[in-house]
Scaffold this motif. Structure first.
Motif, short mmCIF file in Angstrom:
data_model
loop_
_atom_site.label_atom_id
_atom_site.label_comp_id
_atom_site.label_asym_id
_atom_site.label_seq_id
_atom_site.Cartn_x
_atom_site.Cartn_y
_atom_site.Cartn_z
N MET A 1 4.29 -5.52 -7.16
CA MET A 1 3.43 -4.39 -7.50
C MET A 1 3.06 -3.66 -6.22
SD MET A 1 0.93 -6.21 -10.20
CE MET A 1 0.62 -7.56 -9.06
N ILE A 2 3.14 -2.36 -6.29
CA ILE A 2 2.92 -1.57 -5.09
C ILE A 2 1.79 -0.58 -5.38
CG2 ILE A 2 3.99 0.11 -3.54
CD1 ILE A 2 6.66 -1.44 -4.46
N PRO A 3 0.84 -0.47 -4.46
CA PRO A 3 -0.27 0.45 -4.72
C PRO A 3 0.20 1.91 -4.74
CG PRO A 3 -0.75 -1.03 -2.85
CD PRO A 3 0.71 -1.18 -3.19
N ALA A 5 0.34 5.59 -3.35
CA ALA A 5 0.40 5.99 -1.93
C ALA A 5 -0.99 6.38 -1.41
CB ALA A 5 1.37 7.15 -1.76
N PHE A 6 -1.22 6.07 -0.16
CA PHE A 6 -2.49 6.42 0.47
C PHE A 6 -2.24 6.67 1.95
CE2 PHE A 6 -1.96 1.81 0.19
CZ PHE A 6 -2.05 1.43 1.51
N ASP A 7 -3.20 7.32 2.58
CA ASP A 7 -3.15 7.48 4.03
C ASP A 7 -3.82 6.29 4.70
OD1 ASP A 7 -1.81 9.83 3.80
OD2 ASP A 7 -3.58 11.10 4.02
N TYR A 8 -3.52 6.11 5.97
CA TYR A 8 -4.01 4.92 6.66
C TYR A 8 -4.51 5.31 8.04
CZ TYR A 8 -3.59 0.48 9.27
OH TYR A 8 -3.81 -0.62 10.06
N LEU A 29 -10.78 -1.16 4.80
CA LEU A 29 -9.88 -2.31 4.70
C LEU A 29 -10.26 -3.31 5.79
CD1 LEU A 29 -7.17 -3.59 3.60
CD2 LEU A 29 -6.01 -2.32 5.40
N GLY A 32 -8.63 -7.40 3.36
CA GLY A 32 -7.79 -6.86 2.29
C GLY A 32 -7.58 -7.78 1.11
N HIS A 33 -8.24 -8.96 1.13
CA HIS A 33 -7.91 -9.93 0.08
C HIS A 33 -8.62 -9.68 -1.24
CE1 HIS A 33 -5.29 -11.68 2.84
NE2 HIS A 33 -5.09 -12.75 2.13
N LEU A 36 -6.73 -5.16 -1.71
CA LEU A 36 -5.30 -4.95 -1.97
C LEU A 36 -4.88 -5.43 -3.36
CD1 LEU A 36 -3.69 -5.65 1.53
CD2 LEU A 36 -4.23 -3.45 0.47
N PRO A 37 -5.35 -6.61 -3.82
CA PRO A 37 -5.00 -6.98 -5.20
C PRO A 37 -5.49 -5.93 -6.21
CG PRO A 37 -5.77 -8.91 -4.02
CD PRO A 37 -6.01 -7.72 -3.12
N LYS A 40 -3.15 -3.00 -6.00
CA LYS A 40 -1.84 -3.28 -6.59
C LYS A 40 -1.91 -3.18 -8.11
CE LYS A 40 0.45 -6.75 -4.63
NZ LYS A 40 0.60 -8.08 -3.97
N MET B 1 2.96 10.11 4.08
CA MET B 1 2.57 9.65 5.42
C MET B 1 3.38 8.41 5.79
SD MET B 1 -1.18 8.24 6.63
CE MET B 1 -1.58 8.11 8.36
N GLU B 19 5.74 3.37 5.17
CA GLU B 19 4.68 3.96 4.35
C GLU B 19 3.51 3.00 4.39
OE1 GLU B 19 4.60 6.04 0.24
OE2 GLU B 19 6.41 4.83 0.31
N PRO B 20 2.27 3.49 4.47
CA PRO B 20 1.14 2.56 4.54
C PRO B 20 1.09 1.59 3.36
CG PRO B 20 0.40 4.76 5.09
CD PRO B 20 1.83 4.90 4.66
N ARG B 21 1.59 1.99 2.20
CA ARG B 21 1.49 1.09 1.05
C ARG B 21 2.56 0.01 1.02
NH1 ARG B 21 3.44 4.23 -4.34
NH2 ARG B 21 5.08 5.53 -3.47
N ASP B 42 2.91 -12.39 -6.79
CA ASP B 42 2.55 -11.07 -6.28
C ASP B 42 1.06 -10.76 -6.45
OD1 ASP B 42 3.01 -8.69 -5.02
OD2 ASP B 42 3.94 -7.68 -6.73
N THR B 62 -0.16 -9.92 0.17
CA THR B 62 -1.52 -9.39 0.17
C THR B 62 -1.86 -8.87 1.56
OG1 THR B 62 -2.03 -10.95 -1.58
CG2 THR B 62 -3.92 -9.93 -0.54
#
Lengths: 277, 166
Positions: A1-3, A5-8, A29, A32-33, A36-37, A40, B1, B19-21, B42, B62
């Protein structure tokens, strides 16, 4: 699973992170534990993440003016193994060692856990029972929020939109104070289905806090008052449990029904109180 | 980005725009083609994706690749020199520590983290340390034996080195 898109942005200092937060839909962040879940699963879709994990000023544990000061970016693993914590705030070390698993403890941070305010997280019960202050910083500067004012509901805190937790300040308990944390863990995640933290000073002053039981962690003030200065016995524990749970909306889910969780809360309160009496 | 990162993986330096993600596990598997690190649940529960970041066990599903910028990473491919097996790898072979093998890279990387801190773990230490790693073949008993095998072998090697030095 991929979040999504975001800037960082990697923040080099707390002030840089606060300035970045003010620029819109951003999230902090740390380890991230928790974040991030959630990202995702697309439960959270911030436009930007501000990474504070490299800010050294947020890390570490020290003693200062009668308090133990734990930097918000300190990992559970570092708290579990800290000599200072083991000596002066032993139940923080015990609780830290029960969080998740070694991989999670290596990266998850105490500040992140408190800001996320999962109703089943361990730290909220600990900071409540220890009567800690949560030090936060925003564009208006530093302020300290009492733990008792911090948890305001389901995943909700008193933290302002553009504020960051910088440290947890815990008054060093009086000599001879006993403290204990007991939890019934969810077997896969090891989050608390019920967690109970208790602290009792030599004069019998008692503090009790629960996590996992309700929408947010809470102090059982009526039970504390009934027990303070009184002997701990099966009878006094039973009435303390009645007082602690009176009027509490006890959660029920597929791990534990409301009735079962209520039962567990009584059992884990008794374990914690017996350990500190 | 996209963000430029520099990581050192199994002793080799890499520079990539990501990519940041991008999750760290994706970066390792898809960009570096290091597919020994597995994606299991996952959701950071199962531990199949465990690697070492700056010497500490981490669940790479993670973690974002950007979070690993500047870090030293070891994956299962980097645990040994490619000629001899690492004592943990040997232990899993000798003690039948795997059935389907899917969880094995994560088990070994977490066990390697344990042995760094505790070279002589008891059975309960091993079981406690492997709490974050699931084996759905439920072969835990032999996994514990495999880790004990490795611990004994590594201690014997240490002892030999000391004797040679003396």
């Amino acid at each position: 699973m991929i979040p999504v898109a975001f800037d960082y942005q990697k923040a080099g200092s707390v002030d840089e992170a606060i300035a970045a937060l003010s620029s819109g839909d951003s999230k902090i962040l740390a380890g991230g534990h928790s974040l991030l879940p959630a990202m995702k699963l697309r439960l959270n879709q911030p436009a930007k993440l501000i990474d504070i994990s490299r800010i050294e000023a947020l890390k570490g544990i020290r003693e200062e003016g009668g308090e133990i000061v734990i930097g918000a970016g300190t990992t559970h693993g570092d708290i579990a193994t800290s000599e200072l914590i083991r000596n002066k705030l032993s139940f923080f070390a015990e609780a830290a060692a029960l969080i998740g698993d070694v991989q999670v403890r290596n990266y998850g941070t105490i500040g992140g856990s408190l800001a996320h305010a999962d109703p089943a997280a361990d730290w909220p019960a600990l900071v409540l029972a220890a009567d800690a202050g949560i030090e936060v910083k925003g564009s208006g500067g530093l302020r300290k929020i009492a733990a008792t004012d911090f948890f305001t509901g389901f995943f909700s805190t008193a933290l302002g939109e553009n504020e960051i937790i910088t440290a947890i300040r815990v008054p060093i308990p009086a000599a001879g104070t006993k403290m204990n944390y007991q939890k019934f863990s969810q077997p896969a995640s090891r989050f608390a289905i019920v967690g109970c933290a208790a602290m009792r000073s030599p004069d019998g002053k008692t503090r009790i806090a629960f996590t996992g039981v309700s929408e947010n962690a809470f102090r059982a003030t009526a039970a504390e008052n009934a027990l303070s200065g009184q002997p701990v016995s099966d009878a006094s524990i039973g009435s303390a449990a009645d007082l602690a749970l009176a009027g509490v909306n006890v959660l029920g889910d597929h791990f534990a029904s409301s009735e079962y969780r209520q039962h567990l809360a009584r059992v884990y309160l008794a374990k914690a109180l017996n350990a500190v009496s | 980005m996209s963000v430029r990162i520099h990581v050192r993986v199994n002793g080799v330096d890499y520079h990539h725009d990501v990519e940041p993600r991008t999750l760290l596990v994706q970066y390792l598997r898809d960009t570096l083609r290091l597919t020994g690190t597995h994606i299991g649940c996952d959701t950071s529960s199962c531990g199949a994706c465990t690697i070492h970041v700056n010497g500490k066990a981490a669940k790479s599903c993670t973690m974002l690749a950007v979070q690993a910028d500047g870090c030293e990473i070891t994956t299962i491919e980097g645990l040994s020199n490619g000629i001899e097996l690492h004592p943990l790898q040997e232990g899993f072979r000798e003690c039948h520590g795997l059935q389907c093998g899917f969880c094995t890279p994560g088990m070994i990387m977490t066990a390697a983290d344990l042995l760094q801190h505790n070279p002589n773990p008891g059975e309960s230490d091993i079981r406690h340390a492997l709490e974050g790693n699931f084996c759905r073949c439920t072969g835990y008993h032999n996994i514990v034996k495999s880790v004990q095998y490795a611990a004994e072998k590594m201690q014997a090697v240490q002892q030999n080195k000391k004797e040679v030095a003396a």
